[in-house]
Every structure is written in C-alpha cells, then in structure tokens.
Design an enzyme around this catalytic site. Structure first.
Site, PDB file in Angstrom:
ATOM      1  N   PHE A 177      -5.149   2.942  14.675  1.00 34.52           N
ATOM      2  CA  PHE A 177      -5.282   3.932  13.601  1.00 34.52           C
ATOM      3  C   PHE A 177      -6.188   3.363  12.522  1.00 34.52           C
ATOM      4  CE2 PHE A 177      -2.031   6.301  15.569  1.00 34.52           C
ATOM      5  CZ  PHE A 177      -1.894   7.519  14.915  1.00 34.52           C
ATOM      6  N   ASN A 186       0.847  -1.195   0.000  1.00 31.77           N
ATOM      7  CA  ASN A 186       0.000   0.000   0.000  1.00 31.77           C
ATOM      8  C   ASN A 186       0.879   1.240   0.000  1.00 31.77           C
ATOM      9  OD1 ASN A 186       0.573   0.695   2.921  1.00 31.77           O
ATOM     10  ND2 ASN A 186      -0.389  -1.315   3.185  1.00 31.77           N
TER      11      ASN A 186
END
Length: 403
Positions: free
Chosen positions: A322, A209
């Site tokens: 997160f 990613n």
C-alpha cells in the site's frame, strides 16, 4: 452453493412481501434449509401459512412465542444461520438495524447473529432517496452488511423509479456468488499488517501518524470471510479484532518488521497496509525530557523498509503493498512497485475527499507490473478490501494453475 445451507429469511411489511414467498420457494428448491421470521406488518400482506408450506418449517412472528422450550428461539435461529437475508427490507427495518433497536423478533435476531447479513430494500423511490435512509444504509455497509440493490420500474404507489425489490432470481444468484466467494482464499495463509507504528522519544512522547488501521482490519475481515487463515500484525488502533483472525500486536516499526519476517515463510499472501514510520529517534530517553531551551533537536535514523525487505526475501509469497501519497505520478508508483518487488501496489491519494486517514471510505488505484490494473471509485473500506482480495485470489489461482 446453497445446498445444505441454513438461510434465515426476514420478511418485512411491504407489498413486495409476496416476492419473498417466491424467494423462499427458490431457496428451498436449491437445497437450502429456510427459516422465516415475519414482522407484524408483513402479516398484513402474506400469511405465515404460505411460508410454512414453502419452507416446511415453523414461521416465527413473535419474540415471546417460544415454539421449543429447550432453546431461546431468536438466539437459536441467530446461531444456526449461515446467512441472514432481509427481503423486503423496509425503511423502518433499516433504521432499526442502523440504530441497534430490538423491539420485535426480526430486529432482535439480527442483533444476535454473527452470520453475514444481506439486505434487499424495497420502498417508494423518494423514501429510498431520503437522506436518513441513505445514512442508515451507509452505516450498515460500514458494518459489513451487504445490499442487493433494488430495481427501477413501476412501484406499487404509482411512481416509476428505484425501489422495486430485486427479483427472487437475482437474490438467489447473489447468495450463490457470496457463498462461492467464501471459498476464494480457502487454504491460503495470509499475513496482513495494519495501523500506524509508534516510535518512542521518551516514556511520555512518541512519533506516529494518522493511520486508523481501518483498511488493514477490513482486509483481514474480508479475507477471513473468503476462507483464508489470517494473521493480523497490528500497530496502534482503536479497533476490535475481526472474528476468527489471529492478532499479533506490535508497537514500533522494528517490532512489526520482526513479527512479519518471522512469519514470512509460513505465509502464502502478504498484504502490507500498515502505515510504518520511516524514521525513529536515534536515542530513546529512559526518562521524560525536561523543557529547557526554546528549541530542541531530535536526531532521527531511518527504519528498515518492511515492504522492501519482504520483497527481497520472498520465495513463493504473493505480495501486495500500500502507498498513501499526495499527488502520485505513475512513474513514482511503478518505480516503487518494482523497487519493492510487489505483485500489486494499492495507491491512494490521501489529499482527496473520502480517501484520507481515519475515514470509513477509500479511493484507490491498483497497479501491477504492467501499470494500472483497476481504478476504484469511493467505496467503503470493506468494499475496497473485497474487490482487492478478488483480484488477489484470481492472480494466486492463476499462478497455482501454471505451476
């Protein structure tokens, strides 16, 4: 907080240099050991004798004027400082700092020091608002330099606006708060994850990613400054490890899971800021897959959710997760926080300008089990880290007081 601290005071050329003398006096009265470096321009406003009298130490003005043959002065000053404060900081000095120039005693010492650097700018309102000055300050903030904002009022040039050097009392109070913050997480063992994991398809291809790891590294750096014993489990990044932080490099989601779970029991605080791949190829080919058909199908299997696994196995740990989302809803956020058993969940909408992957800034909302706790505007990732860790420290301290 300042008693016994060695404070290196850099004085630049500007009419506000007279305030630096008052600052030197107040720091000395607070018990600090003050060493002063003056630029050539500063000598036009205040004499070295003034600072020598107030600090009770020699004042440095010339890189080549070595006062002690046993040491190299700018290295010795840099090494022994607990903090460096530049006040007043001119536009010229900000530019030197941003671009790494070292053409005088102060700029050379600033490059050599590993101590925290605090800057108190002072200049004409239009100079302070100039795009070049703002850009230089932004660069310095991203590197961890702290700023004491100038005040608004009558300037020496006759203009009224922002540009007055902060009052000596404000700067002293800022330094006291900074040293107090360095004890907020003292004795706490913190585990931080960062970066984007890699899931191999074959020896030359992989799934990953866009995570740069900057947020996690900023958290690790800020936590170290606040006194925590930090272990950073990091997937791929191009970042240098923060000073004093224990670094555990990993590659895949399974590697990260193993590294985290093997250290969970010994951790007091866990902050999961890594971008972990949700899926991995069911088969990792031992050799490069050759191009044959017009289409190719790769079967993916789900990786174990590290944050949820931590949440299910936690005992005494304070856990922060997160979540990078696009158009998140409060229902989605609260469901994730509860399902993963977090104390805090930090959410950023990566579709917003200034909040995407790879940037030096972020825009986050922090949630606890009662809902939105704090909404942070666009800030540098280091500023986000500092604000987040203050919230964590307050919660951990409150929990400790109750037990």
């Amino acid at each position: 907080m300042l008693k016994g601290k060695t404070i290196l005071l850099g004085v630049c050329g500007g009419i506000a240099a007279y305030k630096a003398a008052a600052l030197c006096s107040k720091l000395t009265q607070a018990g600090a050991r003050v060493r002063v470096i003056m630029t050539e321009s500063a000598l036009q406003f205040v004499t070295p004798l003034t600072f020598q009298t107030l600090s009770r130490h020699d004042v440095y003005t010339d890189t080549f004027d070595e006062k002690n043959a046993a040491v190299v002065s700018h290295i010795d000053l840099a090494d022994h400082a607990d903090v460096v404060i530049v006040a007043p900081a001119t536009a010229n000095m900000l530019a030197k700092m941003a671009h790494g120039l070292a053409d005088d005693m102060l700029s050379t010492t600033l490059l050599a020091t590993m101590a925290p650097v605090v800057v108190a700018p002072a200049m004409n309102v239009h100079m302070y608002d100039h795009p070049a000055v703002k850009s230089n300050m932004s660069v310095l903030q991203q590197r961890g330099v702290r700023f004491v904002e100038p005040g608004v009022g009558q300037l020496a040039c006759g203009y009224v606006g922002k540009g007055r050097l902060a009052e000596p009392e404000e700067i002293v109070a800022y330094l006291e708060r900074m040293f107090a913050e360095r004890k907020l997480l003292a004795g706490k063992r913190m585990l931080v994850t960062a970066g984007g994991t890699i899931e191999r398809i074959d020896p030359v291809r992989y799934l990953t990613n866009d995570s740069s790891g900057k947020m996690g590294y900023a958290i690790a750096e800020a936590a170290g400054r606040m006194g925590a014993d930090v272990t950073l489990v990091t997937a791929k990044t191009g970042l240098a490890a923060p000073e004093g932080v224990r670094v555990i490099p990993v590659i895949s989601a399974r590697d990260m899971l193993e590294a985290v779970m093997s250290r969970l029991d010994e951790s007091d605080i866990v902050i999961k800021s890594a971008a972990v791949a949700d899926y991995r190829p069911a088969v990792q080919e031992a050799r490069k897959i050759k191009k044959k058909e017009d289409t190719m199908t790769i079967t993916l299997v789900k990786n174990e959710d590290i944050l949820q696994t931590v949440g299910e196995n936690r005992t005494h740990q304070f856990v922060v997760g997160f979540a990078a989302e696009t158009a998140p809803t409060e229902q989605m956020i609260m469901d994730k926080l509860m399902r993963k058993n977090c104390d805090l969940l930090v959410v950023n909408d990566v579709s917003l300008d200034g909040a995407g992957f790879g940037l030096d800034t972020n825009i986050v909302n922090v949630y606890d089990r009662n809902g939105l706790l704090e909404a942070m505007p666009i800030l540098s990732k280091l500023e986000v880290a500092e604000k987040l860790l203050k919230l964590v420290a307050a919660r951990v301290s409150a929990a400790g007081s109750e037990s």
